[in-house]
Design a protein around this motif. Structure first.
Motif, short mmCIF file in Angstrom:
data_model
loop_
_atom_site.label_atom_id
_atom_site.label_comp_id
_atom_site.label_asym_id
_atom_site.label_seq_id
_atom_site.Cartn_x
_atom_site.Cartn_y
_atom_site.Cartn_z
N THR A 175 96.52 46.34 -67.96
CA THR A 175 96.69 47.79 -67.92
C THR A 175 96.81 48.25 -69.36
O THR A 175 97.66 47.74 -70.11
CB THR A 175 97.94 48.17 -67.11
OG1 THR A 175 97.74 47.78 -65.76
CG2 THR A 175 98.20 49.67 -67.17
N ASP A 176 95.93 49.16 -69.74
CA ASP A 176 95.91 49.63 -71.13
C ASP A 176 96.44 51.05 -71.21
O ASP A 176 95.94 51.93 -70.53
CB ASP A 176 94.48 49.59 -71.68
CG ASP A 176 93.88 48.19 -71.63
OD1 ASP A 176 94.66 47.23 -71.70
OD2 ASP A 176 92.65 48.08 -71.50
N LEU A 177 97.44 51.24 -72.06
CA LEU A 177 98.04 52.56 -72.20
C LEU A 177 97.63 53.19 -73.52
O LEU A 177 97.79 52.59 -74.58
CB LEU A 177 99.55 52.45 -72.14
CG LEU A 177 100.05 52.05 -70.76
CD1 LEU A 177 101.37 51.31 -70.87
CD2 LEU A 177 100.19 53.27 -69.88
N GLY A 178 97.09 54.39 -73.42
CA GLY A 178 96.71 55.11 -74.62
C GLY A 178 97.25 56.53 -74.55
O GLY A 178 97.79 56.96 -73.52
N VAL A 179 97.14 57.24 -75.65
CA VAL A 179 97.67 58.60 -75.71
C VAL A 179 96.56 59.57 -76.08
O VAL A 179 95.82 59.35 -77.03
CB VAL A 179 98.83 58.70 -76.72
CG1 VAL A 179 99.38 60.12 -76.76
CG2 VAL A 179 99.91 57.72 -76.37
N LEU A 180 96.47 60.62 -75.29
CA LEU A 180 95.47 61.65 -75.51
C LEU A 180 96.13 62.79 -76.29
O LEU A 180 97.14 63.34 -75.88
CB LEU A 180 95.04 62.14 -74.12
CG LEU A 180 93.72 62.83 -73.88
CD1 LEU A 180 92.57 62.02 -74.42
CD2 LEU A 180 93.56 63.02 -72.36
N VAL A 181 95.57 63.09 -77.46
CA VAL A 181 96.12 64.16 -78.30
C VAL A 181 95.00 65.16 -78.58
O VAL A 181 93.98 64.80 -79.15
CB VAL A 181 96.66 63.61 -79.64
CG1 VAL A 181 97.23 64.73 -80.49
CG2 VAL A 181 97.69 62.52 -79.40
N ASP A 182 95.19 66.39 -78.16
CA ASP A 182 94.17 67.42 -78.34
C ASP A 182 92.80 66.97 -77.84
O ASP A 182 91.77 67.25 -78.45
CB ASP A 182 94.06 67.83 -79.83
CG ASP A 182 95.35 68.41 -80.36
OD1 ASP A 182 96.12 68.95 -79.53
OD2 ASP A 182 95.60 68.32 -81.57
N GLY A 183 92.78 66.23 -76.74
CA GLY A 183 91.52 65.84 -76.13
C GLY A 183 90.90 64.58 -76.70
O GLY A 183 89.87 64.13 -76.21
N PHE A 184 91.52 64.02 -77.75
CA PHE A 184 90.99 62.80 -78.34
C PHE A 184 92.01 61.67 -78.25
O PHE A 184 93.21 61.92 -78.14
CB PHE A 184 90.61 63.02 -79.81
CG PHE A 184 89.34 63.80 -79.99
CD1 PHE A 184 88.12 63.17 -80.05
CD2 PHE A 184 89.38 65.19 -80.08
CE1 PHE A 184 86.94 63.89 -80.19
CE2 PHE A 184 88.22 65.93 -80.23
CZ PHE A 184 86.98 65.27 -80.29
N ALA A 185 91.49 60.44 -78.35
CA ALA A 185 92.38 59.29 -78.34
C ALA A 185 93.21 59.29 -79.62
O ALA A 185 92.69 59.53 -80.70
CB ALA A 185 91.56 58.01 -78.25
N ARG A 186 94.50 59.03 -79.49
CA ARG A 186 95.31 58.85 -80.69
C ARG A 186 94.90 57.53 -81.33
O ARG A 186 94.88 56.49 -80.68
CB ARG A 186 96.80 58.80 -80.31
CG ARG A 186 97.72 58.65 -81.53
CD ARG A 186 99.17 58.68 -81.12
NE ARG A 186 99.60 57.39 -80.58
CZ ARG A 186 100.73 57.20 -79.92
NH1 ARG A 186 101.52 58.22 -79.68
NH2 ARG A 186 101.06 56.01 -79.46
N GLU A 187 94.55 57.58 -82.59
CA GLU A 187 94.13 56.36 -83.28
C GLU A 187 95.31 55.66 -83.90
O GLU A 187 96.26 56.29 -84.32
CB GLU A 187 93.09 56.69 -84.36
CG GLU A 187 91.73 56.98 -83.79
CD GLU A 187 90.64 56.97 -84.86
OE1 GLU A 187 90.96 56.83 -86.05
OE2 GLU A 187 89.46 57.11 -84.48
N SER A 188 95.21 54.35 -83.95
CA SER A 188 96.29 53.62 -84.62
C SER A 188 96.08 53.74 -86.13
O SER A 188 94.95 53.83 -86.60
CB SER A 188 96.27 52.15 -84.19
OG SER A 188 95.15 51.51 -84.72
N ALA A 189 97.19 53.78 -86.85
CA ALA A 189 97.12 53.99 -88.30
C ALA A 189 96.44 52.80 -88.98
O ALA A 189 95.64 52.96 -89.88
CB ALA A 189 98.51 54.21 -88.87
N ALA A 190 96.74 51.61 -88.50
CA ALA A 190 96.15 50.42 -89.11
C ALA A 190 94.85 50.07 -88.40
O ALA A 190 94.58 50.56 -87.31
CB ALA A 190 97.13 49.27 -89.00
N GLY A 191 94.03 49.26 -89.02
CA GLY A 191 92.83 48.76 -88.38
C GLY A 191 93.21 47.92 -87.17
O GLY A 191 94.30 47.37 -87.12
#
Lengths: 364, 533
Positions: free
Chosen positions: B287-303
């Motif tokens: 199960t993969d949890l991600g966050v939607l911010v303003d319609g886009f995927a929140r990107e991780s700061a690091a690679g």
């Protein structure tokens, strides 16, 4: 006698995280030095972490740091042989034996790398540093505040070029060192302000174990931001989104400013942070909320992970923390060396604890 | 009579570990056809089956399909499972200046063993100001190529400051063609983006290793499209949620990694009409949890980290827990192994003999699947109790993970998507759960609405000229996105990256600007209110 503390490869992640916090945005990205140190510890063994009192009185303490541009350090990790060349040159010039390595600067990559250098040299690491944070110029060290002269400065670059300088003072050490560093592609290892265990008042004690502890807290806490604030005794200046990032590189320094636009409870507030490699001053309107030599760190609001000045990006969600510096920086001599005026500012330094009180006063 | 513009269709396909989903969306993003087929070992079979099922459902309208977008976890799986990877000759051009960390120093040893055909560091590379570290040691390069000849299927070459001074990498690429022939692909670090030698080198080597894995998918995709006589462009979804023409995927396979999370997040946004939420994508294995911010995927700061390797690739910030529909319920623990796509034969409800989290979900009344009575048939002493505990374990882990990604904020809903979305309870750690229609094909929907990106990289003066130069760089990125097919009315700048470059007096900043927009239909006039009548 207490069991001597030993740094192993497993400690490096926490140490690096703590060093990034004390890096106040500067001191370079810790990830490259973290890998280099990890390679060194796995190859050459663990490193004892010792207080000054454990060292033989006739030995030399070798304060080491990488100087140059953070972007370059990320791209050019170095040969790994720089520390060996620096020790050999120092011992040749002084005729004395080096007995320990010290981080000149605990903040950022320069707090992590000395563990690897110590491993490569087969020496213990002193649990102390010359700043208790990160600063952009090499005369901004406790040794200089304590009145020590740099005497001999040794520079070694990634290609093996080695220089020894005898500058007349710390300011000239900075000027000459910086010029050679630029010639070497903006990255070099430097040994300066050689110490002996008698120079007890010339260093900030306990900084390595403190950074390790802060890193551990940040990694293990359920609410990392809150835990970090508590561990540092810090004040949260604002929580919001990075709106403008205006950065420039000049004479080897990253300079510029970023603006954080408040969100949630901080809606409507705009905090501007001015930086020169490190975060220097936090302004709100015309008022200084926090200023060098106190520490200012920009953290990812979600994770509490500190963000280096060169990694600040438009749109990041951040919380800005500020907390008190080591007391030696608040002495008249300390402020002369690394207070607002040393960075070209005209405002008078006010401890971050006081500006907090004033702000609360103003809100009442 | 001309056909109504909104008749133009896009097909999104998502190849998952368990199922391959396909959906057709019209020009207004309405879902007009959908299909779900088991993923097959060869990927091709499942992809073809799902696409053909959608085309069949579309009937005559299938000739309106103008674009097929494929999001596939193939590359991710290849790295994670260490399968189907090319053997790579790893060449670093840095002289002594990066010896402190040897190439691939932090790679897991099994992956290193599978991928690496040989490693060499040779003289060459540049300092930041362009001064050479050393001349390129051509003899050493040739010697290395001779050593790995016949064993290396690809060469990855990374030079210090290559993104600013790529000439040594380009020279090595020529040497590889001359010495080893054109069949040996060359992956070059300067094409993998930003400064930061070690992470860029890792991405470059993975990119080289992934050639065979992605070639299989590319060939399969184009065959299916050709076989059906579709007049449609083909695209791969990339790690940042934008599209790459399928023809490019052979050269940059590593960029298809991470398209899954982007697609599921964007799909969830479209299906719910929400722009800020937490998305739980429940698949067969995780199960993969991600966050939607303003319609886009929140990107991780690091690679992102792929298969234990730190890369410099930006990715949605996703937290995975090892619970999916196919997760095996053992006597003393749940997972982390999964029956994956064998679920239809091995799960209890399908008459198999392996208790899975899906069986647990059926028993708990959360999902209807197979034959519930078969669980009872097999029920021995502790089986039911174990399945009940498994659901509780899942709820606990999920709730913990949600609180981690939401950072304790409970005002956002959790959108449950993915094939096993039904396993998610009605509330998770205080968050209300939404299950939109077609949640089980959210990834395919996300692929179908993926955006076209345009990137522009340039060096701008620091200081006073910066703002004007930035403005110009933004305009160029926008133009490029439009050239590549983005709708001019929809393009916007989503990312600006500045890297200070100059030292010792010269003042400049390397700027990367990314603009994205919806894929415009060439035959489609700008939308007007009339289209919505």
């Amino acid at each position: 006698m207490a069991e001597p503390m030993v740094l192993t490869a497993d400690d490096l992640d926490d140490l690096a995280l703590g060093c990034a916090v004390y890096g106040t945005g500067g001191g370079g990205d810790v990830s490259g030095e973290l890998l280099a140190a990890s390679v060194a510890l796995k190859t050459y063994g663990d490193v004892p972490l010792v207080p000054m009192t454990d060292l033989p009185t006739d030995g030399l303490i070798l304060p080491l740091s990488m100087i140059g541009a953070p972007t370059v350090a990320l791209e050019m990790p170095g040969s790994g042989r720089e520390a060996e060349a620096a020790r050999a040159e120092v011992e040749r010039l002084t005729g004395r034996r080096v007995v320990a390595v010290m981080a000149a600067e605990i903040g950022g990559a320069n707090g992590v790398a000395p563990v690897g250098w110590a491993a490569r040299l087969g020496l213990p690491l002193l649990d102390a540093d010359g700043m208790g944070r990160a600063f952009p110029e090499l005369q901004m060290v406790s040794m200089h505040v304590a009145g020590l002269k740099p005497e001999v400065v040794v520079l070694v670059d990634a290609l093996g070029n080695t220089a020894s300088l005898r500058p007349v003072d710390a300011v000239w050490a900075e000027r000459w060192g910086r010029a050679l560093c630029v010639a070497s592609g903006s990255s070099a290892l430097m040994a300066d302000h050689l110490l002996t265990p008698a120079d007890r008042d010339a260093v900030v004690h306990g900084s390595v174990s403190r950074a390790l502890e802060v890193g551990r807290v940040l990694r293990t806490a359920d609410e990392p931001m809150d835990a970090l604030v508590a561990a540092l005794g810090a004040r949260s200046l604002v929580t919001g989104v990075l709106e403008d990032v205006d950065r420039d590189t000049d004479e080897g320094f990253v300079r510029g400013s970023v603006t954080v636009s408040g969100r949630g409870a901080d809606h409507g507030r705009h905090l501007r942070i001015e930086l020169q490699n490190e975060n220097l001053v936090a302004w709100e309107g015309g008022a200084v909320l926090a200023s060098v030599p106190d520490l200012i760190t920009v953290c990812d609001t979600q994770t509490g992970i500190p963000i280096a000045t060169e990694s600040l990006r438009f749109g990041q969600r951040v919380t800005v923390l500020a907390w008190p510096c080591d007391p030696l920086w608040r002495t008249p001599r300390g402020l002369e060396v690394a207070g607002p005026a040393a960075f070209g500012y005209e405002h008078h330094y006010m401890p971050v604890e006081w500006t907090g009180l004033l702000m609360e006063e103003g809100r009442r | 009579m001309t056909r109504h513009p909104s008749s133009r269709l896009r097909i999104g396909i998502d190849v998952g570990g368990t199922n391959t989903d396909a959906v057709a969306l019209d020009a207004r993003d309405r879902l007009v056809a959908r299909a779900k087929r088991p993923t097959t070992d060869d990927v091709t079979g499942g992809m073809r089956a799902a696409l053909e099922a959608v085309l069949a459902e579309l009937g005559e309208r299938s000739r309106d399909v103008r674009a097929v977008m494929l999001g596939t976890t193939h590359a991710t799986n290849a790295v994670a499972e260490r399968q189907g990877l090319a053997r790579v000759g790893v060449l670093r051009i840095a002289g002594p200046v990066a010896d402190a960390v040897p190439p691939l120093a932090a790679w897991p040893s099994d992956l290193y063993g599978k991928v690496v055909a040989g490693v060499a560091g040779v003289g060459g590379g540049h300092l930041i100001d362009g001064h050479p570290v050393a001349p390129l040691d051509i003899e050493a390069v040739k010697r290395f190529l001779g050593e790995v000849a016949g064993r290396a299927e690809a060469i990855a070459v990374t030079s210090v400051f290559g993104p600013v001074h790529p000439e040594h990498e380009l020279r090595v690429a020529e040497l590889v063609r001359a010495e080893l022939g054109t069949a040996v692909r060359v992956s070059m670090g300067h094409q993998m983006g930003a400064l930061g030698l070690l992470a860029r080198e890792n991405s470059t080597v993975l990119n080289a290793a992934l050639g065979p894995a992605i070639a299989v998918v590319t060939a399969a995709l184009s065959r299916v499209v050709t076989d059906h006589g579709l007049d449609a462009a083909t695209y791969f979804a990339q790690n940042d949620g934008t599209l790459m023409e399928a023809a490019h995927a052979d050269r940059f396979p590593v960029l298809t990694i991470g398209s899954g999370p982007s697609n599921s997040l964007r799909g969830a946004a479209l299906l719910t009409g929400r722009s800020d939420a937490i998305v739980a994508d429940v698949g067969g294995t995780t199960t993969d949890l991600g966050v939607l911010v303003d319609g886009f995927a929140r990107e991780s700061a690091a690679g992102c980290v792929i298969g234990g390797v730190q890369t410099n690739l930006s990715m949605p910030d996703v937290l995975s827990i090892a619970y999916g529909g196919g997760t095996v319920v053992h006597d003393a623990r749940v997972g982390p192994d999964s029956v994956d796509r064998a679920i239809t034969t091995r799960a209890l409800v399908f008459g198999g003999d392996t208790p899975t989290l899906s069986d647990a979900g059926v028993l708990a009344g959360r999902i209807a699947l197979g034959d519930r009575d078969r669980i009872a048939d097999r029920r021995d002493g502790g089986a039911a109790a174990r399945l009940k505990t498994a659901v509780e374990d899942f709820d606990t882990e999920l709730s913990h993970a949600v609180s981690l990604v939401s950072h304790g904020r409970r005002d956002q809903p959790v959108i449950a998507v993915g094939g096993a979305a039904g396993l998610v309870p009605d509330t998770v750690g205080g968050h209300a759960v939404e299950r939109p229609r077609n949640a089980d094909v959210a990834n395919a929907v996300g692929a179908a609405i993926a955006l076209v990106g345009g990137e522009h990289e340039t060096v701008v003066p620091a200081g006073s000229g910066r703002r004007e130069a930035l403005q110009e760089a933004r305009a160029t990125a926008v133009e490029r996105a439009i050239e590549r097919g983005a709708d001019p009315d929809d393009v916007s700048v989503v990312r600006i990256r500045e890297v200070p470059l100059s030292y010792g007096g010269r003042r400049s900043i390397r700027v990367t600007v990314k603009a994205v927009g919806r894929l415009a239909d060439p035959g489609l006039p700008p939308q007007t209110a009339a289209d919505y009548e």
